[in-house]
Motif scaffolding. Structure first.
Motif, PDB file in Angstrom:
ATOM      1  N   LEU A 106      53.711  28.885  33.866  1.00 28.51           N
ATOM      2  CA  LEU A 106      52.375  30.153  34.271  1.00 28.51           C
ATOM      3  C   LEU A 106      52.083  31.393  35.088  1.00 28.51           C
ATOM      4  O   LEU A 106      51.435  32.121  34.934  1.00 28.51           O
ATOM      5  CB  LEU A 106      51.099  28.779  34.474  1.00 28.51           C
ATOM      6  CG  LEU A 106      50.775  27.563  33.408  1.00 28.51           C
ATOM      7  CD1 LEU A 106      50.436  26.574  34.575  1.00 28.51           C
ATOM      8  CD2 LEU A 106      50.111  28.666  32.354  1.00 28.51           C
ATOM      9  N   THR A 109      53.257  35.180  33.700  1.00 27.61           N
ATOM     10  CA  THR A 109      51.935  35.022  32.011  1.00 27.61           C
ATOM     11  C   THR A 109      51.556  36.835  33.263  1.00 27.61           C
ATOM     12  O   THR A 109      50.499  37.630  32.639  1.00 27.61           O
ATOM     13  CB  THR A 109      51.116  34.586  31.862  1.00 27.61           C
ATOM     14  OG1 THR A 109      50.359  33.841  33.305  1.00 27.61           O
ATOM     15  CG2 THR A 109      52.047  33.410  31.238  1.00 27.61           C
ATOM     16  N   TRP A 113      48.571  39.441  32.386  1.00 25.42           N
ATOM     17  CA  TRP A 113      46.521  39.965  33.246  1.00 25.42           C
ATOM     18  C   TRP A 113      46.830  41.122  33.481  1.00 25.42           C
ATOM     19  O   TRP A 113      45.616  41.473  33.042  1.00 25.42           O
ATOM     20  CB  TRP A 113      46.606  38.843  33.716  1.00 25.42           C
ATOM     21  CG  TRP A 113      46.822  37.470  33.207  1.00 25.42           C
ATOM     22  CD1 TRP A 113      47.730  36.476  34.089  1.00 25.42           C
ATOM     23  CD2 TRP A 113      46.328  36.992  32.588  1.00 25.42           C
ATOM     24  NE1 TRP A 113      47.931  35.751  33.395  1.00 25.42           N
ATOM     25  CE2 TRP A 113      46.765  35.298  32.474  1.00 25.42           C
ATOM     26  CE3 TRP A 113      45.216  36.799  31.776  1.00 25.42           C
ATOM     27  CZ2 TRP A 113      46.407  34.400  30.981  1.00 25.42           C
ATOM     28  CZ3 TRP A 113      44.971  35.678  30.323  1.00 25.42           C
ATOM     29  CH2 TRP A 113      45.776  34.649  30.018  1.00 25.42           C
ATOM     30  N   MET A 164      46.974  29.651  37.701  1.00 23.25           N
ATOM     31  CA  MET A 164      46.820  31.336  37.423  1.00 23.25           C
ATOM     32  C   MET A 164      46.382  31.842  38.400  1.00 23.25           C
ATOM     33  O   MET A 164      45.881  33.289  37.834  1.00 23.25           O
ATOM     34  CB  MET A 164      45.428  30.411  36.640  1.00 23.25           C
ATOM     35  CG  MET A 164      46.309  29.681  35.533  1.00 23.25           C
ATOM     36  SD  MET A 164      47.103  31.063  34.454  1.00 23.25           S
ATOM     37  CE  MET A 164      45.695  32.102  33.679  1.00 23.25           C
ATOM     38  N   THR A 168      47.122  35.887  38.331  1.00 25.83           N
ATOM     39  CA  THR A 168      46.526  36.845  38.350  1.00 25.83           C
ATOM     40  C   THR A 168      45.501  37.606  39.083  1.00 25.83           C
ATOM     41  O   THR A 168      45.674  39.106  39.291  1.00 25.83           O
ATOM     42  CB  THR A 168      44.470  36.648  37.310  1.00 25.83           C
ATOM     43  OG1 THR A 168      44.432  35.024  38.623  1.00 25.83           O
ATOM     44  CG2 THR A 168      44.722  35.856  36.111  1.00 25.83           C
TER      45      THR A 168
END
Length: 298
Positions: A106, A109, A113, A164, A168
């Motif tokens: 996670l 990622t 983003w 997340m 981000t």
């Protein structure tokens, strides 16, 4: 026309990249071991603050100046928040609720983003490759989290939200901070790690109330490794990598970090590593690879 990098320098660059990726990867299971003795914010904060002091000493030894121009201080504080406090702190807290496979994938990622943030901020409109990267990334997350039909507990949801948020916020910082700060690289790492991690120590003492004496010999070993390895030696080898290899090559090399981290967690901690985890890694890192290739081309 840029001067070609000599073959021996490229070889040293790849060796440094391997050391960096391996050290960062093994930090994932090591953090889990340390969390048996100390709470997450305090544990990560102590390791990072100590590492920041060590990096400052190394920077001085290399002749770098620690002084930060006044106009750059707000940007430095913002980078310390997104690149260290959110990236490391949120992810470490999440490991109390998630497996390493879940947390690492996670968090990594982030490049996906970043391509999305680049649209409204930089005007880089997403293309077909970006859409495919996003679809692959989401598909990997779905596979990873769908083990029990998405019957997620409250702790699991909080862990997902924290990872997340880590990914981000780091992505947002990387888009907003495209122009480099006017500070030498090792000195900059010392400031960011120190400024990002010291507040974790304060928050840990206030809210987590750690038992300082609870650290076992295994915990001490984990703390020393985190301080000297991922936050010390690996930063130095990372900068050595960037001096010898293109940034796109270095970025691609970091994709082995979550893979090695998940494998290390399976070997050291006995965490699951089966078809579901391998499929999720393939999908997620496939999307990340596309995002990195796009970012290196722009």
């Amino acid at each position: 026309m840029p001067t070609p990098t000599p073959p021996h320098a490229r070889l040293i660059g790849f060796i440094c990249l391997g050391v960096t990726a391996t050290g960062w990867a093994m930090n994932w299971p090591i953090i889990k071991i340390l969390l048996r003795d100390w709470p997450p914010l305090f544990a990560r904060g102590v390791a990072g603050t100590a590492a920041g002091i060590i990096l400052a000493g190394i920077a001085i030894g290399y002749g770098e100046k620690l002084r930060v121009p006044r106009h750059a201080i707000p940007r430095l504080l913002f980078a310390s928040f997104t690149n260290v406090f959110a990236w490391m702190g949120f992810a470490t807290v999440a490991l109390k609720m998630l497996s390493i496979g879940e947390g690492a994938l996670l968090v990594y990622t982030m490049p996906i983003w970043a391509t999305l943030f680049a649209w409204p901020i930089l005007g880089h409109r997403p293309g077909l490759r970006d859409v495919i990267a996003l679809v692959l990334g989401i598909a990997g997350i779905v596979v990873l989290m769908g083990e029990h039909g998405f019957a997620l507990t409250q702790d699991k949801l909080l862990g997902i939200a924290l990872t997340m948020g880590s990914a981000t916020l780091f992505a947002l910082g990387s888009v907003l901070m495209r122009s480099p700060l006017p500070v030498a690289p090792i000195a900059l790492a010392a400031w960011q790690v120190g400024l990002g991690c010291f507040p974790m120590v304060i928050l840990g003492l206030i809210f987590e109330k750690p038992d300082i004496a609870a650290l076992t010999p295994t915990g001490w070993s984990a703390l020393i490794y985190m301080t000297l390895g991922p936050m010390g030696i690996c930063y130095l080898t990372w900068f050595a990598t960037l001096r010898r290899l293109p940034p796109s090559t270095a970025a691609m090399g970091t994709l082995v970090v979550p893979i090695l981290g998940v494998i290390g967690a399976a070997v050291v901690l006995g965490e699951p590593l089966g078809l579901r985890e391998v499929t999720a890694m393939a999908l997620t890192l496939g999307g990340v690879t596309l995002a990195l290739r796009k970012s290196s081309a722009t």
